[in-house]
Design a protein around this motif. Structure first.
Motif, short mmCIF file in Angstrom:
data_model
loop_
_atom_site.label_atom_id
_atom_site.label_comp_id
_atom_site.label_asym_id
_atom_site.label_seq_id
_atom_site.Cartn_x
_atom_site.Cartn_y
_atom_site.Cartn_z
N ALA A 23 31.20 42.58 41.89
CA ALA A 23 30.77 41.31 42.29
C ALA A 23 30.07 40.27 41.04
CB ALA A 23 29.42 41.57 43.13
N ALA A 24 29.66 40.90 39.94
CA ALA A 24 29.54 40.00 38.94
C ALA A 24 30.86 39.63 38.17
CB ALA A 24 28.56 40.77 37.73
N PHE A 25 31.71 40.48 37.96
CA PHE A 25 33.01 40.03 37.49
C PHE A 25 33.41 38.99 38.30
CE2 PHE A 25 37.39 40.61 36.64
CZ PHE A 25 37.47 40.15 35.23
N ALA A 26 33.46 39.16 39.68
CA ALA A 26 34.13 37.86 40.51
C ALA A 26 33.41 36.89 40.28
CB ALA A 26 33.89 38.68 41.82
N ALA A 27 32.30 36.69 39.88
CA ALA A 27 31.47 35.61 39.65
C ALA A 27 31.89 34.90 38.42
CB ALA A 27 29.92 35.73 39.68
N LEU A 28 32.37 35.80 37.58
CA LEU A 28 32.97 35.20 36.31
C LEU A 28 34.37 34.58 36.39
CD1 LEU A 28 31.67 38.27 33.95
CD2 LEU A 28 30.96 35.64 33.54
N VAL A 29 35.01 35.16 37.22
CA VAL A 29 36.13 34.83 37.52
C VAL A 29 36.20 33.31 38.20
CG1 VAL A 29 38.40 35.13 38.80
CG2 VAL A 29 37.52 37.10 37.65
N GLN A 30 35.56 33.34 39.24
CA GLN A 30 34.98 32.12 39.99
C GLN A 30 34.78 30.92 39.08
OE1 GLN A 30 35.75 31.95 43.38
NE2 GLN A 30 35.21 29.61 43.25
#
Length: 181
Positions: A23-30
């Protein structure tokens, strides 16, 4: 959110993602995908499908390499370097190659509908590949000359020279806009 707050939030996301938090990585991608896709779209001369593939490859590489991210560069700089590594793997020798300009497929969303966008895209297409990469990283990606040199794997002086040459060429190409009210 103030800039220091955003930087500390990003640092927290990086630490969590490095530990395997998807989820943290998804936030970075976003947070970074728009920037990276836009930059790569210009680097790929409007071939957005290819740009999206390269961005995806950069994020896959980032996920795998994130535990080793030491924070010596900004996350954006590091991510851009990964994208350029994917580009170089696709076409070895990039971005040192100087291709003839190819205006096919030019597309930009920096200023939809603006006449100057068309002229700017055409002017960018006249730059050598090295000039375009240096200019896009320093102005389009808002990287410092030193960060652009790190991304490209070039000496700092080479980046500065390519940016100066690109600006001079663009100035000559876009001179008609100087006198426009």
């Amino acid at each position: 959110m103030t800039r220091p707050d955003a930087a500390s939030e990003e640092a927290r996301l990086i630490a969590r993602a490095a530990g395997g938090d998807r989820a943290a990585f998804a936030a970075l991608v976003q947070a970074h995908q728009g920037y990276l896709r836009k930059l790569l779209g210009r680097v790929c001369r409007g071939d957005q499908g290819r740009a999206d593939d390269l961005a995806q490859e950069a994020f896959v590489r980032a996920w795998r390499a994130l535990p080793g991210f030491r924070g010596e560069a900004r996350f954006r700089t590091w991510l851009t370097r990964l994208a350029y590594s994917a580009l170089s793997a696709e076409r070895p020798g990039l971005p040192r190659r100087d291709d003839a300009p190819d205006e096919a497929g030019i597309d930009s969303d920096f200023a939809p509908g603006a006449d100057w966008r068309i002229d700017l895209d055409r002017a960018l297409a006249t730059l050598s590949e090295a000039q375009r990469h240096a200019l896009l990283l320093c102005y389009g990606a808002d990287l410092s000359h030193a960060e652009a040199a790190q991304v490209l794997g070039w000496p700092l002086g080479t980046v500065k020279t390519q940016v100066l040459r690109a600006k001079a060429r663009l100035r000559a190409q876009l001179q008609a806009w100087e006198n426009t009210p």
